[in-house]
Motif scaffolding. Structure first.
Motif, PDB file in Angstrom:
ATOM      1  N   LEU A  71    -128.874 -58.614  37.453  1.00 50.16           N
ATOM      2  CA  LEU A  71    -127.622 -58.048  37.049  1.00 50.16           C
ATOM      3  C   LEU A  71    -127.928 -56.354  36.555  1.00 50.16           C
ATOM      4  O   LEU A  71    -126.931 -55.823  36.212  1.00 50.16           O
ATOM      5  CB  LEU A  71    -127.059 -58.595  35.794  1.00 50.16           C
ATOM      6  N   ALA A  72    -129.083 -55.958  37.070  1.00 54.63           N
ATOM      7  CA  ALA A  72    -129.544 -54.733  36.577  1.00 54.63           C
ATOM      8  C   ALA A  72    -128.612 -53.747  37.232  1.00 54.63           C
ATOM      9  O   ALA A  72    -128.506 -53.742  38.420  1.00 54.63           O
ATOM     10  CB  ALA A  72    -130.967 -54.165  36.600  1.00 54.63           C
ATOM     11  N   GLY A  73    -128.399 -52.559  36.726  1.00 50.71           N
ATOM     12  CA  GLY A  73    -127.390 -51.683  37.253  1.00 50.71           C
ATOM     13  C   GLY A  73    -126.100 -51.771  37.107  1.00 50.71           C
ATOM     14  O   GLY A  73    -125.014 -50.981  37.926  1.00 50.71           O
ATOM     15  N   GLU A  74    -125.503 -53.053  36.965  1.00 43.88           N
ATOM     16  CA  GLU A  74    -124.072 -53.461  37.005  1.00 43.88           C
ATOM     17  C   GLU A  74    -123.588 -52.993  35.728  1.00 43.88           C
ATOM     18  O   GLU A  74    -124.152 -53.198  34.491  1.00 43.88           O
ATOM     19  CB  GLU A  74    -123.746 -55.034  37.230  1.00 43.88           C
ATOM     20  N   PRO A  75    -122.368 -52.577  35.630  1.00 35.60           N
ATOM     21  CA  PRO A  75    -121.492 -51.967  34.343  1.00 35.60           C
ATOM     22  C   PRO A  75    -121.105 -53.423  33.581  1.00 35.60           C
ATOM     23  O   PRO A  75    -120.421 -54.160  34.190  1.00 35.60           O
ATOM     24  CB  PRO A  75    -120.433 -51.146  34.960  1.00 35.60           C
ATOM     25  N   PHE A  76    -121.112 -52.991  32.171  1.00 40.05           N
ATOM     26  CA  PHE A  76    -120.732 -54.181  31.385  1.00 40.05           C
ATOM     27  C   PHE A  76    -119.927 -53.474  30.157  1.00 40.05           C
ATOM     28  O   PHE A  76    -120.528 -52.504  29.512  1.00 40.05           O
ATOM     29  CB  PHE A  76    -121.635 -55.248  30.997  1.00 40.05           C
ATOM     30  N   ASP A  77    -118.586 -54.090  29.836  1.00 46.90           N
ATOM     31  CA  ASP A  77    -118.134 -53.407  28.683  1.00 46.90           C
ATOM     32  C   ASP A  77    -118.613 -54.043  27.378  1.00 46.90           C
ATOM     33  O   ASP A  77    -118.895 -53.404  26.388  1.00 46.90           O
ATOM     34  CB  ASP A  77    -116.718 -53.686  28.788  1.00 46.90           C
ATOM     35  N   TYR A  78    -118.958 -55.175  27.539  1.00 47.28           N
ATOM     36  CA  TYR A  78    -119.711 -55.874  26.284  1.00 47.28           C
ATOM     37  C   TYR A  78    -120.944 -56.776  26.766  1.00 47.28           C
ATOM     38  O   TYR A  78    -120.878 -57.400  27.907  1.00 47.28           O
ATOM     39  CB  TYR A  78    -118.800 -57.006  25.575  1.00 47.28           C
ATOM     40  N   VAL A  79    -121.890 -56.654  25.888  1.00 46.18           N
ATOM     41  CA  VAL A  79    -123.192 -57.456  26.183  1.00 46.18           C
ATOM     42  C   VAL A  79    -123.154 -58.331  24.874  1.00 46.18           C
ATOM     43  O   VAL A  79    -123.565 -57.738  23.748  1.00 46.18           O
ATOM     44  CB  VAL A  79    -124.623 -56.617  26.462  1.00 46.18           C
ATOM     45  N   ILE A  80    -123.238 -59.533  24.874  1.00 40.99           N
ATOM     46  CA  ILE A  80    -123.351 -60.528  23.999  1.00 40.99           C
ATOM     47  C   ILE A  80    -124.539 -61.308  23.842  1.00 40.99           C
ATOM     48  O   ILE A  80    -124.609 -62.099  24.764  1.00 40.99           O
ATOM     49  CB  ILE A  80    -121.980 -61.316  23.857  1.00 40.99           C
ATOM     50  N   THR A  81    -125.240 -61.119  23.015  1.00 49.30           N
ATOM     51  CA  THR A  81    -126.649 -62.103  22.967  1.00 49.30           C
ATOM     52  C   THR A  81    -126.194 -63.283  21.753  1.00 49.30           C
ATOM     53  O   THR A  81    -125.542 -63.217  20.958  1.00 49.30           O
ATOM     54  CB  THR A  81    -127.755 -61.429  22.234  1.00 49.30           C
ATOM     55  N   LEU A  82    -126.723 -64.337  22.351  1.00 47.71           N
ATOM     56  CA  LEU A  82    -126.562 -65.848  21.695  1.00 47.71           C
ATOM     57  C   LEU A  82    -127.566 -66.236  20.735  1.00 47.71           C
ATOM     58  O   LEU A  82    -127.444 -67.526  20.189  1.00 47.71           O
ATOM     59  CB  LEU A  82    -126.082 -66.787  22.833  1.00 47.71           C
ATOM     60  N   CYS A  83    -128.856 -65.540  20.978  1.00 49.00           N
ATOM     61  CA  CYS A  83    -129.676 -65.987  19.889  1.00 49.00           C
ATOM     62  C   CYS A  83    -130.635 -64.652  19.612  1.00 49.00           C
ATOM     63  O   CYS A  83    -130.370 -63.664  20.244  1.00 49.00           O
ATOM     64  CB  CYS A  83    -130.620 -66.970  20.455  1.00 49.00           C
ATOM     65  N   ASP A  84    -131.361 -64.837  18.562  1.00 42.84           N
ATOM     66  CA  ASP A  84    -132.147 -63.766  17.730  1.00 42.84           C
ATOM     67  C   ASP A  84    -133.210 -63.141  18.894  1.00 42.84           C
ATOM     68  O   ASP A  84    -133.213 -62.054  18.977  1.00 42.84           O
ATOM     69  CB  ASP A  84    -132.623 -64.098  16.663  1.00 42.84           C
TER      70      ASP A  84
END
Length: 258
Positions: A71-84
């Motif tokens: 998914l490198a280079g694709e634009p995202f409004d939010y990136v949400i991580t689910l673990c530390d």
């Protein structure tokens, strides 16, 4: 052109938690959001993840494990991580708007009964809150704020302390508030999200930091209440202010552009 917000959920294996989040967001509000998931070391979707989703009536169609590199280079409004671990490994995706760090126990290593359904329920509650907060236009959030709405915001002690500190300092980031209030970052972030959705606070990004300040369109009477409360409760806020002022390596900031 699509006006949907693009959301990427990240975890290490992209086998359970991030897959749950992707499916749940798509199930909860596909009108306003496009959901994606990936992993830093992807494997495959755990069958127990599919079972838990299907038991809740959530479609698992289209779910597959993939690398974040795809998914490198694709634009995202939010990136949400689910673990530390994924939060530490995914700090700099180009074209990303806002980073959000969530942390849920890995059901694969949990000893709890029905761990997958429990994790699914916890993520579902967070997704519903995310949709509630992020689908509400910020510009309309503070229109006609009533005393009831203001005092509901301040009824929680942590939110009241946040509001007082922001009123005093004019602008603070999450790390400064966690140091001042001695609370965990996820708890502070949740309260900030509620204060932002209510229209009391506004956020802005500067590099890797997100700063919070009083919303510039707050009614004058709200600002007056906050200022008077701050002026009359110095002793109550003193420990928080001292911890904030003693904090080392506070992030620098450039002036906000109004």
């Amino acid at each position: 052109m699509s006006q949907k917000k693009r959301v990427l959920f990240l975890c290490v294996a992209n086998s359970s938690r991030s897959q749950m989040a992707e499916a749940l967001l798509r199930h909860t509000d596909s009108k306003h959001f496009e959901a994606f998931s990936a992993g830093t070391a992807p494997t495959e979707v755990d069958p127990r993840t599919r079972d838990a989703l299907e038991h809740l009536g959530v479609s698992t169609a289209g779910l597959f494990s993939k690398s974040v590199e795809q998914l490198a280079g694709e634009p995202f409004d939010y990136v949400i991580t689910l673990c530390d671990k994924s939060a530490l490994e995914c700090l700099a995706l180009p074209g990303t708007g806002e980073y959000i760090a969530w942390n849920f126990e890995d059901p694969a290593t949990s000893s709890q009964k029905d761990a997958y359904r429990k994790t699914l329920h916890e993520i579902h509650e967070r997704i519903k809150m995310f949709v509630l907060i992020k689908s509400k236009p910020a510009s309309a959030a503070n229109d006609g704020m009533t005393p009831t709405e203001l005092f509901k915001c301040l009824a929680d002690e942590t939110r009241a302390r946040i509001a007082m500190l922001v009123t005093l300092e004019q602008e603070l980031c999450v790390c400064e508030l966690t140091a001042a209030l001695e609370e965990a970052q996820p708890k502070i972030s949740r309260h900030l999200a509620l204060l932002r959705s209510s229209g009391l606070l506004e956020d802005r990004r500067n590099g890797q930091w997100v700063y919070y300040r009083l919303h510039p369109h707050l009614p004058e009477w709200v600002r007056d209440v906050l200022k008077r409360t701050l002026d009359s409760n110095a002793e109550w806020l003193r420990p928080d202010v001292q911890r904030l002022w003693q904090m080392r390596d506070r992030p620098g900031r450039k002036p906000a552009c109004d």
